[in-house]
Scaffold this active site. Structure first.
Site, PDB file in Angstrom:
ATOM      1  N   SER A  95       6.266 -55.703 -66.068  1.00 57.48           N
ATOM      2  CA  SER A  95       5.875 -54.332 -66.386  1.00 57.48           C
ATOM      3  C   SER A  95       5.027 -53.775 -65.252  1.00 57.48           C
ATOM      4  O   SER A  95       5.042 -54.285 -64.130  1.00 57.48           O
ATOM      5  CB  SER A  95       5.124 -54.289 -67.723  1.00 57.48           C
ATOM      6  N   ASN A  96       4.284 -52.716 -65.533  1.00 59.94           N
ATOM      7  CA  ASN A  96       3.381 -52.119 -64.556  1.00 59.94           C
ATOM      8  C   ASN A  96       2.152 -51.590 -65.284  1.00 59.94           C
ATOM      9  O   ASN A  96       2.045 -51.715 -66.505  1.00 59.94           O
ATOM     10  CB  ASN A  96       4.092 -51.019 -63.756  1.00 59.94           C
TER      11      ASN A  96
END
Length: 213
Positions: A25-26
């Protein structure tokens, strides 16, 4: 342009699953998209918010659709796009996802090679079929901000790109004040410096829906 516009907003990050308990993810928090949804609803525009996982409360009076992965986001926004007049693509979609998903938890081992493949360029795909709709993309850069934003504006064929910078004291995550540049396909660039995201949202809405003002 009619005073009431049907607004579609994507927000937050995507999670690209590796196994049942792990994902890529981020650090996107979704705050910008949620503030934009609030501003749109306050202005009287029927608003749909498609959101990845966040810790934020759902904005009141806004139609909400939750997603997790980039594949889910792509399918959902493709379904909703024909019903909107304006799209704000604020979500931070992962650029890569695992080539294979492991149905069982991957056990600890000395080394582990993870093969990644590109995720679809959702914004570029939508902009090809936008017709009279207004399409607004977002980008976060760590170098050559305006040059990168202009490249993305041309390459993705959007009407606007909203660009913000990570570095030199500007950390645009969460509720932190941020500086944004809005580039239009007509070649205009406007800037709002170090503002809370609620103010940025109002600024973006005015700039996109009333570009001549």
């Amino acid at each position: 342009m009619p005073s009431e516009q049907r607004i579609l907003i994507t927000a937050g990050n995507t999670r690209e699953l590796i196994d049942p308990v792990r994902y890529l993810s981020n650090v996107s928090t979704g705050v910008m998209g949620y503030e934009l949804a609030k501003a749109c609803r306050k202005a009287g525009h029927p608003t749909t918010l498609i959101s990845g996982p966040t810790l934020l409360a759902r904005p009141k009076g806004v139609r909400f659709i939750g997603i997790t992965t980039s594949v889910q986001l792509e399918k959902t926004v493709q379904r909703e796009f024909p019903r909107c007049d304006v799209l704000f693509m604020t979500s931070a979609v992962c650029d890569f996802r695992p080539a294979k998903f492991s149905a069982m938890k991957i056990r600890r081992r000395p080394t582990f090679n993870l093969k990644l493949i590109k995720t679809p360029d959702i914004l570029k795909g939508l902009a090809k079929h936008k017709g009279n709709r207004i399409v607004v993309g977002f980008c976060l850069e760590t170098e050559n901000l305006l040059a990168q934003a202009k490249r993305k504006l041309r390459g993705k064929k959007t009407d606007f790109i909203v660009a913000n910078f990570l570095g030199r004291g500007n950390r645009p995550f969460g509720s932190n004040p941020t500086t944004v540049y809005v580039l239009s396909k007509e070649g205009k660039t406007v800037c709002l410096k170090k503002a809370p995201k609620s103010k940025v949202a109002a600024f973006l809405l005015k700039t996109v829906l009333n570009p001549a003002r």
